[in-house]
Design a protein around this motif. Structure first.
Motif, short mmCIF file in Angstrom:
data_model
loop_
_atom_site.label_atom_id
_atom_site.label_comp_id
_atom_site.label_asym_id
_atom_site.label_seq_id
_atom_site.Cartn_x
_atom_site.Cartn_y
_atom_site.Cartn_z
N GLY A 80 4.86 -19.05 70.24
CA GLY A 80 3.89 -20.05 69.83
C GLY A 80 2.86 -19.60 68.82
N SER A 81 2.96 -18.36 68.36
CA SER A 81 1.99 -17.89 67.37
C SER A 81 2.33 -18.32 65.95
N LEU A 82 3.49 -18.93 65.77
CA LEU A 82 3.88 -19.45 64.46
C LEU A 82 4.48 -20.84 64.64
N GLU A 83 3.87 -21.81 63.96
CA GLU A 83 4.44 -23.15 63.91
C GLU A 83 5.03 -23.36 62.52
N LEU A 84 6.30 -23.78 62.49
CA LEU A 84 6.99 -23.97 61.22
C LEU A 84 7.09 -25.44 60.86
N TRP A 85 7.13 -25.71 59.57
CA TRP A 85 7.57 -27.01 59.10
C TRP A 85 8.72 -26.78 58.12
N TYR A 86 9.49 -27.84 57.85
CA TYR A 86 10.76 -27.67 57.16
C TYR A 86 10.84 -28.52 55.90
N ALA A 87 11.77 -28.14 55.04
CA ALA A 87 11.89 -28.77 53.73
C ALA A 87 12.07 -30.28 53.81
N ASP A 88 12.80 -30.75 54.84
CA ASP A 88 13.04 -32.20 54.91
C ASP A 88 11.81 -32.98 55.36
N GLN A 89 10.69 -32.29 55.62
CA GLN A 89 9.45 -32.94 56.01
C GLN A 89 8.45 -33.04 54.87
N ILE A 90 8.87 -32.67 53.67
CA ILE A 90 7.94 -32.56 52.54
C ILE A 90 7.25 -33.88 52.23
N ASP A 91 7.92 -34.99 52.44
CA ASP A 91 7.35 -36.28 52.06
C ASP A 91 6.69 -37.02 53.22
N GLU A 92 6.60 -36.38 54.37
CA GLU A 92 5.96 -37.04 55.51
C GLU A 92 4.46 -37.19 55.25
N PRO A 93 3.88 -38.33 55.54
CA PRO A 93 2.44 -38.54 55.30
C PRO A 93 1.60 -37.92 56.42
N GLY A 94 0.31 -37.92 56.19
CA GLY A 94 -0.63 -37.52 57.23
C GLY A 94 -0.91 -36.04 57.29
N ALA A 152 6.09 -19.13 47.82
CA ALA A 152 7.44 -19.01 47.26
C ALA A 152 8.49 -18.75 48.34
N SER A 153 8.23 -17.79 49.23
CA SER A 153 9.25 -17.39 50.19
C SER A 153 8.81 -17.52 51.64
N GLY A 154 7.52 -17.76 51.89
CA GLY A 154 7.03 -17.91 53.25
C GLY A 154 6.14 -16.79 53.74
N MET A 155 6.02 -15.69 52.98
CA MET A 155 5.23 -14.55 53.44
C MET A 155 3.74 -14.75 53.18
N ARG A 156 3.37 -15.07 51.94
CA ARG A 156 1.95 -15.26 51.63
C ARG A 156 1.40 -16.47 52.40
N SER A 157 2.24 -17.50 52.53
CA SER A 157 1.76 -18.67 53.28
C SER A 157 1.58 -18.33 54.76
N TYR A 158 2.34 -17.37 55.27
CA TYR A 158 2.14 -16.95 56.67
C TYR A 158 0.79 -16.25 56.82
N LEU A 159 0.44 -15.43 55.83
CA LEU A 159 -0.88 -14.77 55.89
C LEU A 159 -2.00 -15.81 55.85
N ALA A 160 -1.84 -16.82 54.98
CA ALA A 160 -2.83 -17.88 54.92
C ALA A 160 -2.86 -18.68 56.21
N TYR A 161 -1.71 -18.92 56.77
CA TYR A 161 -1.59 -19.66 58.04
C TYR A 161 -2.37 -18.96 59.14
N ARG A 162 -2.28 -17.63 59.20
CA ARG A 162 -3.01 -16.89 60.24
C ARG A 162 -4.52 -17.06 60.07
N VAL A 163 -4.98 -17.07 58.82
CA VAL A 163 -6.41 -17.27 58.57
C VAL A 163 -6.83 -18.67 59.01
N LEU A 164 -6.02 -19.66 58.67
CA LEU A 164 -6.34 -21.05 59.04
C LEU A 164 -6.36 -21.22 60.56
#
Length: 546
Positions: free
Chosen positions: A448-462, A511-523
């Motif tokens: 539970g320390s990482l929540e993922l979202w996926y490419a097919d959810q790119i256009d979901e609102p909210g 680009a690949s999910g690594m930098r966004s993971y670091l940002a995710y941890r901060v958020l």
């Protein structure tokens, strides 16, 4: 004891050889309908390409060598045309004459034959399959006689190997695939890379469309597609699938499921003293429990050995393992490989799963020649059990998939991969191997320390999209509607992010999910609800182009 075996190649000849090693006195007779009882069918496309130069190299054994080494009576061009299970006899046709043979044990290894769809014009002499040595020799003869254009119907493993081989010989090649992408068992986000490689090789792919007719011509045939396209061809390769070649045996009472022979864990059919192996049998998938034929040489070979063990020493015979479907193919510079269940199979079976994507290097990045591997792994949601894995890349794909196939066989979880002690030196891998990295991501998802979202959810609102790539990357490949803040600035701009989100969950990407993971941890540490894009924009863009 007389053991009769119907069909050679992987399953039948493996059973015959094992039976001889277990019993020196048994009479072992193999009836092979074709010309060759034991040949390298997986090598056929590479004979067409010219990489295998000598046709004889494809012959693993001959009737003479099998007689000399193992005292096995191999009879080629002998077709089994009837079975009487009550009398324990088979009827065999050879050169127009039918003989009756009795057996103490019968092993069915008839294999599968190419599907022939109801396509007008399919009877053309230019339509070929690639399943026997004779097929490969004929195709190579056509190439060497001046064939210049080929159309491959079907972009599965054999179809792509044929397309690659023909393109290597300089032919113009079109590949036609009814499914939405090439290599249909491969997930679409990975198949996109294979499609790009085919295009780079000069192969034209027509995906999501079928052929409607083959028009015969004096100089060439024309393959007509559903969209009206017309493709001239000197060679048409038919590779749209196979079906078990079991009609004779099903008629005699052998229980089948959609043509595939039903067997138990020791290869026994429903009829006494009759076993079956190979492409003609139905298997229960080790991951999903779904029943399906598995047309792969490795499982057929192993099943043949184990069936022979059960016939000759049933008390100590091991069960035939349920297959995990490990497969691999070369396409140009790329290797595509898979093991276990794919997304479609998991959806059909109703298993709740998550998918992790990563794009590591094939070996240490500081050592020259590292190539990116595009790897995904499906894990069961509740405990992280590894359900399947796939990878595409120019180097290092095969050994990662082999490790993951072993992990599936031994029922490891994703987090267990962290602890695997894998070989490391800079030319071969990294201290954190891609397999270890996949395990680390999986552990974070499971706990539970990482929540993922996926490419097919790119256009979901909210949601607020937060792009944490550098400014140059953002300007070259913008994500519409995203707030752009480089990952190194996320901490100092938390107030701006919070205000822009206005209570919405944040979906982070790079680009690949690594930098966004670091940002995710901060958020997450700041109490902002967020999720990280699995595989980053590399996976997103591949999904969009599939």
């Amino acid at each position: 004891m007389r053991i009769l075996i119907v069909g050679g190649v992987a399953g039948g000849m493996s059973a015959a050889a094992r039976a001889r090693r277990r019993d020196e006195d048994a009479e072992i007779v193999v009836f092979e309908r074709g010309d060759h009882p034991s040949f390298a069918n997986c090598g056929l496309p590479y004979y067409v390409s010219g990489e295998i130069e000598d046709e004889d190299s494809l012959l693993v054994q001959t009737p003479e060598s099998l007689k000399s080494a193992l005292d096995i009576d191999v009879r080629v061009r002998h077709e089994v045309i009837g079975l009487d299970p009550r009398e324990r006899t088979v009827q065999v046709r050879h050169n127009g004459t039918t003989t009756v043979w009795n057996y103490d044990a019968l092993i069915l290894s008839p294999g599968a034959k190419a599907l022939r769809p109801p396509l007008p014009g399919l009877d053309s002499s230019r339509v070929q399959t690639l399943r026997t040595v004779g097929d490969a020799a004929r195709m190579r003869d056509e190439v060497e006689s001046g064939a210049a254009r080929a159309v491959v119907l079907g972009a599965g493993f054999i179809g792509l190997e044929a397309a690659e081989g023909l393109r290597m010989r300089g032919l113009r090649v079109d590949v036609v695939e009814l499914a939405s992408h090439v290599l249909p068992p491969l997930e679409s986000e990975l198949a996109a890379g294979v499609h790009d490689e085919l295009r780079a090789m000069g192969v034209t792919v027509h995906a999501g469309i079928g052929a409607t007719a083959i028009e015969h011509g004096d100089e060439a045939d024309t393959v007509v597609l559903a969209d009206g396209s017309r493709l001239d061809a000197d060679i048409v390769v038919l590779s749209v699938g196979v079906r078990p070649d079991t009609e004779v045996f099903e008629t005699a009472g052998v229980a089948c499921d959609r043509g595939a022979i039903i067997v138990d864990e020791h290869g026994r059919t429903n009829l006494d003293r009759i076993w079956a192996v190979g492409d003609a049998t139905v298997s229960t998938d080790a991951v999903t429990g779904l029943r399906r034929p598995v047309a792969l040489a490795g499982p057929a070979n192993r099943a043949g050995r184990l069936v022979a063990d059960h016939i000759l020493d049933p008390d100590r015979a091991r069960a035939i393992p349920q297959p995990v479907g490990t497969a691999i193919v070369r396409v140009g510079r790329l290797t595509a490989a898979m093991t276990g269940a794919n997304r479609a199979a998991l959806d059909r079976s109703g298993i709740d799963y998550r998918t992790v994507h990563l794009h590591p290097g094939s070996h240490a990045g500081y050592f020259p020649g590292a190539e990116q591997i595009h790897l995904l792994m499906h894990i069961r949601s509740d405990d992280g059990l590894i359900l399947g894995a796939q990878a595409v890349g120019a180097d290092g794909v095969d050994k990662r998939i082999d490790v993951l196939a072993t992990a599936i066989r031994t029922r490891l979880t994703g987090p267990d991969l962290i602890d695997l002690d894998l070989a490391y030196a800079p030319p071969f891998g990294s201290a954190k191997d891609p397999v270890n990295l996949a395990g680390m991501i999986a552990e974070n998802v499971v706990n539970g320390s990482l929540e993922l979202w996926y490419a097919d959810q790119i256009d979901e609102p909210g949601h607020l999209l937060l792009d944490v790539r550098g400014a140059d990357e953002q300007s070259e490949d913008p994500v519409p509607g995203a707030l752009c803040i480089p990952h190194t600035q996320v901490r100092e701009r938390l107030d701006e992010i919070r205000a822009t989100a206005a209570g919405r969950p944040i979906r982070v990407l790079c680009a690949s999910g690594m930098r966004s993971y670091l940002a995710y941890r901060v958020l997450r540490a700041a109490g902002l609800p967020s999720a990280n894009l699995s595989g980053g924009l590399l996976t997103l863009r591949a999904s969009q182009s599939a």
